[in-house]
Write an enzyme that holds these catalytic residues in place. Structure first.
Site, PDB file in Angstrom:
ATOM      1  N   ASP A 186       1.137   5.062 -46.519  1.00  0.00           N
ATOM      2  CA  ASP A 186       1.072   5.030 -47.976  1.00  0.00           C
ATOM      3  C   ASP A 186       2.123   4.075 -48.553  1.00  0.00           C
ATOM      4  O   ASP A 186       2.917   4.438 -49.409  1.00  0.00           O
ATOM      5  CB  ASP A 186       1.257   6.446 -48.534  1.00  0.00           C
ATOM      6  CG  ASP A 186       0.211   7.407 -48.012  1.00  0.00           C
ATOM      7  OD1 ASP A 186      -0.655   7.826 -48.789  1.00  0.00           O
ATOM      8  OD2 ASP A 186       0.230   7.729 -46.803  1.00  0.00           O
ATOM      9  N   ASP A 213      -3.718   3.849 -46.546  1.00  0.00           N
ATOM     10  CA  ASP A 213      -3.271   3.603 -47.916  1.00  0.00           C
ATOM     11  C   ASP A 213      -2.264   2.457 -47.922  1.00  0.00           C
ATOM     12  O   ASP A 213      -1.038   2.674 -47.948  1.00  0.00           O
ATOM     13  CB  ASP A 213      -2.696   4.861 -48.560  1.00  0.00           C
ATOM     14  CG  ASP A 213      -3.784   5.839 -48.988  1.00  0.00           C
ATOM     15  OD1 ASP A 213      -4.973   5.552 -48.724  1.00  0.00           O
ATOM     16  OD2 ASP A 213      -3.446   6.878 -49.580  1.00  0.00           O
ATOM     17  N   TYR A 216      -2.862  -0.227 -52.444  1.00  0.00           N
ATOM     18  CA  TYR A 216      -3.118   0.485 -53.707  1.00  0.00           C
ATOM     19  C   TYR A 216      -3.674  -0.434 -54.792  1.00  0.00           C
ATOM     20  O   TYR A 216      -3.335  -0.320 -55.968  1.00  0.00           O
ATOM     21  CB  TYR A 216      -1.850   1.192 -54.199  1.00  0.00           C
ATOM     22  CG  TYR A 216      -1.515   2.420 -53.390  1.00  0.00           C
ATOM     23  CD1 TYR A 216      -1.793   3.686 -53.867  1.00  0.00           C
ATOM     24  CD2 TYR A 216      -0.940   2.308 -52.128  1.00  0.00           C
ATOM     25  CE1 TYR A 216      -1.494   4.814 -53.118  1.00  0.00           C
ATOM     26  CE2 TYR A 216      -0.649   3.420 -51.359  1.00  0.00           C
ATOM     27  CZ  TYR A 216      -0.926   4.681 -51.851  1.00  0.00           C
ATOM     28  OH  TYR A 216      -0.638   5.784 -51.096  1.00  0.00           O
ATOM     29  N   ASN A 270      -7.759   6.763 -48.078  1.00  0.00           N
ATOM     30  CA  ASN A 270      -8.669   6.910 -49.223  1.00  0.00           C
ATOM     31  C   ASN A 270      -8.529   5.772 -50.230  1.00  0.00           C
ATOM     32  O   ASN A 270      -9.486   5.432 -50.934  1.00  0.00           O
ATOM     33  CB  ASN A 270      -8.438   8.255 -49.913  1.00  0.00           C
ATOM     34  CG  ASN A 270      -7.005   8.460 -50.348  1.00  0.00           C
ATOM     35  OD1 ASN A 270      -6.094   8.473 -49.521  1.00  0.00           O
ATOM     36  ND2 ASN A 270      -6.777   8.636 -51.643  1.00  0.00           N
ATOM     37  N   HIS A 352      -5.398   9.342 -41.407  1.00  0.00           N
ATOM     38  CA  HIS A 352      -4.692   9.325 -42.691  1.00  0.00           C
ATOM     39  C   HIS A 352      -4.326  10.703 -43.243  1.00  0.00           C
ATOM     40  O   HIS A 352      -3.142  10.976 -43.469  1.00  0.00           O
ATOM     41  CB  HIS A 352      -5.502   8.523 -43.719  1.00  0.00           C
ATOM     42  CG  HIS A 352      -4.813   8.405 -45.026  1.00  0.00           C
ATOM     43  ND1 HIS A 352      -3.577   7.795 -45.168  1.00  0.00           N
ATOM     44  CD2 HIS A 352      -5.162   8.824 -46.282  1.00  0.00           C
ATOM     45  CE1 HIS A 352      -3.203   7.848 -46.424  1.00  0.00           C
ATOM     46  NE2 HIS A 352      -4.133   8.471 -47.129  1.00  0.00           N
ATOM     47  N   HIS A 362      -2.752  17.770 -51.615  1.00  0.00           N
ATOM     48  CA  HIS A 362      -3.689  17.620 -50.485  1.00  0.00           C
ATOM     49  C   HIS A 362      -3.691  18.822 -49.538  1.00  0.00           C
ATOM     50  O   HIS A 362      -4.109  18.705 -48.383  1.00  0.00           O
ATOM     51  CB  HIS A 362      -3.400  16.334 -49.704  1.00  0.00           C
ATOM     52  CG  HIS A 362      -3.421  15.094 -50.562  1.00  0.00           C
ATOM     53  ND1 HIS A 362      -4.523  14.713 -51.281  1.00  0.00           N
ATOM     54  CD2 HIS A 362      -2.454  14.163 -50.810  1.00  0.00           C
ATOM     55  CE1 HIS A 362      -4.239  13.594 -51.944  1.00  0.00           C
ATOM     56  NE2 HIS A 362      -3.004  13.249 -51.689  1.00  0.00           N
ATOM     57  N   HIS A 389      -0.907  10.214 -46.437  1.00  0.00           N
ATOM     58  CA  HIS A 389      -1.638  10.870 -47.524  1.00  0.00           C
ATOM     59  C   HIS A 389      -0.732  11.690 -48.440  1.00  0.00           C
ATOM     60  O   HIS A 389      -0.746  11.518 -49.658  1.00  0.00           O
ATOM     61  CB  HIS A 389      -2.756  11.729 -46.947  1.00  0.00           C
ATOM     62  CG  HIS A 389      -3.896  12.002 -47.879  1.00  0.00           C
ATOM     63  ND1 HIS A 389      -4.407  11.052 -48.735  1.00  0.00           N
ATOM     64  CD2 HIS A 389      -4.632  13.135 -48.101  1.00  0.00           C
ATOM     65  CE1 HIS A 389      -5.412  11.568 -49.427  1.00  0.00           C
ATOM     66  NE2 HIS A 389      -5.564  12.831 -49.069  1.00  0.00           N
ATOM     67  N   VAL A 390       0.029  12.621 -47.889  1.00  0.00           N
ATOM     68  CA  VAL A 390       1.024  13.362 -48.666  1.00  0.00           C
ATOM     69  C   VAL A 390       2.262  12.481 -48.771  1.00  0.00           C
ATOM     70  O   VAL A 390       2.799  12.028 -47.763  1.00  0.00           O
ATOM     71  CB  VAL A 390       1.374  14.700 -47.998  1.00  0.00           C
ATOM     72  CG1 VAL A 390       2.481  15.414 -48.773  1.00  0.00           C
ATOM     73  CG2 VAL A 390       0.136  15.576 -47.895  1.00  0.00           C
ATOM     74  N   HIS A 391       2.745  12.264 -49.996  1.00  0.00           N
ATOM     75  CA  HIS A 391       3.821  11.302 -50.224  1.00  0.00           C
ATOM     76  C   HIS A 391       5.181  11.964 -50.026  1.00  0.00           C
ATOM     77  O   HIS A 391       5.974  12.128 -50.970  1.00  0.00           O
ATOM     78  CB  HIS A 391       3.689  10.690 -51.610  1.00  0.00           C
ATOM     79  CG  HIS A 391       2.378  10.007 -51.810  1.00  0.00           C
ATOM     80  ND1 HIS A 391       1.822   9.779 -53.043  1.00  0.00           N
ATOM     81  CD2 HIS A 391       1.485   9.501 -50.917  1.00  0.00           C
ATOM     82  CE1 HIS A 391       0.655   9.164 -52.909  1.00  0.00           C
ATOM     83  NE2 HIS A 391       0.434   8.998 -51.617  1.00  0.00           N
TER      84      HIS A 391
END
Length: 534
Positions: A186, A213, A216, A270, A352, A362, A389-391
């Protein structure tokens, strides 16, 4: 690289190992003196602006194909954005790589192929985009573990790049490993992203694992301008999830100082879906990145595998069919069947969205994927799983089917690369933060949210304390470094962006991940056969 037992005893003296686990869950909460995020780097920044003339290569990137082959990718020509765009003709410029073992002496050359793609939006006020020419060339017949110098471009114009250098992977084997592997998720293109990449460069990896990711571009309208941390909040009337595709070009230029010399292995997230009308998705991702899917007998560049010395990597796609009746599962089953521990002792997987996640964001989003694929990965003894995915950052105790298991993988979430959506700070087990079963709907696949049927959270959707399978979690931006020492020991270090580098003990998390092949090769088959409900 052979490491003696005496050396390991010295090195692990002050660093925990997974043999010391399972660990009591630990949380380091967000430091309120820090900002949760930062603005995107503007397209006017010199690192994002094109600095070569039209036919010369830019956005140069490497990817491993095999220990004896390397993918080289670059772009030429000018992308277009506007109401009316005309695609370039890829056949008008050659795709050549000249290379050799000595600087300035290129004894060999190969030719590749070129593609373009378009991102089209037939809606009033939205702008269309067509890419520059994207070149991919695979160099075969290289010597493993060897340094090569190369240029890319079209020698007939002439329009060749400056000289760059790369090093091939060591041959698969139980005593040879990449020096250092950077793991990033991400990333985005913000001031925080810049700090992450600066620190990755300082850590001098020999390979980059990018777990989805990437840039962006879909946090923007097609007209560009300022990106938004929350797209739906900022642009509620958008007729489609728009993208500002020039961000991809800026990201490629921003990454080139790293990716032109260090191979980067990617998997989609995503934010790479980027829908167009008629169900068209992932156009920029599939056009821009070369991955060894054909080399690993996959029929899709959304999932593939490769060897890096004594490590076998499996890259799985969460946004394509992952059901047991689908082609990805069939490929995975065959790939694992061919996997040979005597050649590649380590088995590392990446995709991801995380399966194990105690943050509100999420939470249980890809529970369906876990239910479809977890058993076969456990059965074959996957050692480590990386996701994004989870920041934020989270490292799990060894776990299988939501139960502590000394033979389960170590799941690690590193979705903290620095993107515009900001760091996640809420935990699902904190009062008032448990999502409802209707939250966190996946952008692909079914919904399988469940209440736990055993353990301390029996009958509940969320735990009321940090789950026992969550060993450590923190809301900070950063990246990870994996250093495989030998066939049973690997050092994992998570570096936070706010830490001072190149000094002892300045890291967010560090642990030796230790394989126990004698124990787990006997116990795993029995447990899989006895697998019951959660």
């Amino acid at each position: 690289m052979m490491i003696t037992t005496q050396y390991l005893l010295v090195c692990t003296k002050n660093i925990p190992t997974t043999l010391d686990g399972p660990f009591d869950p630990k949380t380091r909460r967000f430091d309120p003196s820090l900002r949760r995020g930062s603005d995107d780097i503007p397209m006017s920044d010199k690192r994002l602006k094109k600095n070569v003339s039209s036919n010369f290569p830019e956005q140069i990137a490497l990817a491993f194909s095999s220990p004896s082959s390397m993918w080289v990718t670059w772009l030429t020509g000018d992308a277009q954005i506007g109401a009316h765009v005309t695609p370039l003709d890829p056949s008008l410029i050659a795709s050549e790589v000249w290379y050799g073992k000595n600087t300035g002496k290129y004894s060999n050359n190969v030719k590749g192929n070129a593609v373009i793609y378009s991102q089209l939006y037939p809606f009033k006020g939205l702008l269309n985009y067509t890419s520059a020419i994207i070149h991919h060339a695979r160099i075969d017949g290289l010597e493993p573990g060897t340094k090569y110098y190369y240029k890319c471009g079209d020698s007939s114009i002439p329009a060749m790049s400056q000289e760059y250098v790369f090093e091939t992977l060591p041959l698969p084997g139980p005593s040879s490993y990449p020096r250092r592997i950077a793991v990033i998720g991400d990333l985005g293109l913000t001031r925080n992203s810049s700090t992450t990449i600066d620190h990755v460069s300082q850590n001098d990896p020999s390979m980059i694992l990018m777990v989805g990711d990437l840039c962006y571009a879909n946090q923007y309208l097609t007209t560009g301008g300022k990106g938004a941390p929350c797209y739906s909040c900022a642009f509620p009337d958008a007729p489609i999830r728009e993208t500002f595709q020039p961000r991809w070009d800026g990201w490629g230029r921003f990454m080139q100082p790293l990716t032109s010399r260090i191979p980067m292995m990617v998997i989609e997230g995503n934010h790479e879906i980027e829908p167009q009308v008629s169900g068209i998705t992932f156009k920029s991702y599939t056009a821009r990145f070369a991955v060894p899917f054909e080399e690993s007998k996959s029929n899709s560049n959304f999932y593939y595998s490769f060897d890096a010395g004594g490590i076998h990597f499996i890259m799985l796609g969460a946004y394509v069919d992952y059901n047991r009746t689908g082609p990805q599962y069939a490929w995975l089953k065959e790939d694992l069947h061919k996997f040979d521990r005597t050649v590649t002792p380590w088995l590392v997987a990446a995709w991801h969205p995380p399966w194990y996640n105690s943050f509100s964001s999420h939470y249980q989003e890809f529970e369906c994927m876990r239910q479809e694929m977890e058993a076969i990965l456990y059965q074959h003894g996957v050692d480590i799983v990386f996701s994004g995915h989870v920041h934020a950052y989270e490292r799990m105790n060894r776990v299988y089917n939501y139960s502590l298991d000394q033979c389960g993988p170590v799941y690690i979430t590193v979705g903290d690369g620095g993107n515009i959506e900001q760091v996640d700070v809420k935990f699902a087990d904190d009062p008032g933060n448990c999502p409802s079963p209707g939250d966190n709907m996946p952008e692909f696949g079914g919904v399988c949210h469940i209440n736990f049927t055993s353990g301390p959270a029996k009958g509940k959707f969320c735990w009321d304390k940090q789950p026992e399978w969550s060993a450590f979690r923190e809301s900070s931006f950063g990246h990870g470094i994996l250093e495989v020492v030998n066939s049973t020991y690997a050092l994992w270090t998570w570096h936070r962006n706010q830490d001072v580098y190149k000094e002892d003990n300045h890291h967010g998390d560090q642990i030796y991940i230790v394989r126990q092949p004698d124990l787990c090769s006997k116990s795993i088959p029995r447990k899989v056969m006895m697998r019951s409900g959660i």
